[in-house]
Design an enzyme around this catalytic site. Structure first.
Site, PDB file in Angstrom:
ATOM      1  NE  ARG A 141      58.264  38.432  33.735  1.00 27.38           N
ATOM      2  CZ  ARG A 141      59.446  38.416  34.324  1.00 27.38           C
ATOM      3  NH1 ARG A 141      60.523  38.763  33.653  1.00 27.38           N
ATOM      4  NH2 ARG A 141      59.544  38.067  35.597  1.00 27.38           N
ATOM      5  NE  ARG A 175      74.105  56.269  47.251  1.00 27.38           N
ATOM      6  CZ  ARG A 175      72.953  56.110  46.624  1.00 27.38           C
ATOM      7  NH1 ARG A 175      72.676  54.960  46.022  1.00 27.38           N
ATOM      8  NH2 ARG A 175      72.062  57.075  46.602  1.00 27.38           N
ATOM      9  CG  HIS A 197      50.625  38.088  26.215  1.00 28.95           C
ATOM     10  ND1 HIS A 197      50.251  37.647  27.470  1.00 28.95           N
ATOM     11  CD2 HIS A 197      51.089  36.996  25.550  1.00 28.95           C
ATOM     12  CE1 HIS A 197      50.483  36.357  27.573  1.00 28.95           C
ATOM     13  NE2 HIS A 197      50.986  35.930  26.423  1.00 28.95           N
ATOM     14  N   PRO A 242      63.434  46.643  29.377  1.00 32.04           N
ATOM     15  CG  PRO A 242      61.591  47.018  28.020  1.00 32.04           C
ATOM     16  CD  PRO A 242      62.031  46.255  29.229  1.00 32.04           C
ATOM     17  CD  GLU A 243      67.198  49.045  32.483  1.00 30.92           C
ATOM     18  OE1 GLU A 243      67.061  50.211  32.917  1.00 30.92           O
ATOM     19  OE2 GLU A 243      66.967  48.035  33.169  1.00 30.92           O
TER      20      GLU A 243
END
Length: 271
Positions: free
Chosen positions: A107, A151, A89, A2-3
């Site tokens: 997870r 960068r 879960h 999920p973002e």
């Protein structure tokens, strides 16, 4: 994983419904990534305040401190008047007078952590390295150009790192770079100011559309009301390897960057 769009969609799906509720009980399941950090009984009787978001974290304010929640790799929150018995879960239940907020995480990379405030540990440490919010007025081409200077990593990797701008996850980085016409392999430190402007606009447009579509559901994402996201159905390049680019008909390519799949059009996107 999920973002930002999925986390924000989740927040919107329960924030108003839980606000003002009183905590009645807390149930802990199997240990998550970090310990809760206090006796769960201390929450009982406290009123729930605003639910806000910072990056991929949700902050659920209580009368005394609050809970910082993270969905990890595969977690989801549900909020219902009466939750069914917890499954293997289901690792955290916040039972309130308005309903039960439950974290489901197969997870167990998710987290529920208590902090006395966002400015105190552990919240301050967890949030301290996050980059700017993509919809913040300070996220400008000049800001992005300055933070990318020097960068020596690919621009897609710089977006995913999260220390420049938060929430541009794997799907949304591929899609935003396509919108901006930038090859994901381009060196971050060499992206011009003009291209940074296109990328800022593309990031915002991509995330806005993802929010409107309810996020992306590739496997098991659901919002707190059990609804799927649909953004993945309109992706321009993500998960379209070998298919014709919608803009030029060139086959979409897939490469691996930092152990993540990257999708792009070799004709529309330039280094």
């Amino acid at each position: 994983m999920p973002e930002l769009p999925e986390v924000e969609v989740t927040r919107l799906s329960f924030a108003e419904r839980i606000r003002g509720a009183r905590v009645q009980a807390v149930r802990l399941g199997k240990p998550l990534r970090w310990p809760l950090g206090c006796d769960p009984a201390a929450f009982v009787g406290q009123a729930v305040g605003e639910v806000s978001r910072r990056g991929k974290y949700l902050w659920l304010a209580l009368e005394r401190g609050g809970l910082l929640l993270h969905l990890g790799m595969s977690g989801s929150l549900s909020f219902s008047a009466e939750a069914p018995p917890p499954g293997p879960h289901d690792h955290f239940d916040l039972q309130t007078s308005h309903g039960v907020l439950r974290l489901h995480d197969p997870r167990r990379f998710g987290a529920v952590v208590w902090s006395s405030s966002l400015a105190s540990e552990p919240a301050a440490k967890l949030l301290g390295t996050l980059g700017i919010e993509p919809f913040d007025a300070g996220f400008t081409a000049a800001f992005l150009h300055g933070r990318l200077r020097g960068r020596r990593v690919a621009i897609k990797q710089a977006l995913l790192a999260g220390d420049v701008v938060v929430g541009v996850g794997n799907i949304y980085a591929s899609e935003a770079l396509f919108r901006a016409g930038i090859d994901p392999r381009a060196m971050a430190g060499r992206v011009s100011l003009a291209r940074c402007q296109r990328l800022v606009d593309a990031v915002r447009a991509t995330l806005t559309r993802a929010l409107e579509a309810g996020g992306s559901t590739l496997r098991d994402f659901r919002d707190a009301q059990g609804h799927n996201g649909a953004f993945q159905l309109e992706a321009q390049v993500y998960d379209r390897e070998g298919l014709a680019c919608h803009a030029c008909a060139t086959p979409v390519r897939r490469i691996v960057q930092g152990q993540r799949s990257t999708f792009f059009c070799p004709s529309c996107q330039k280094r």
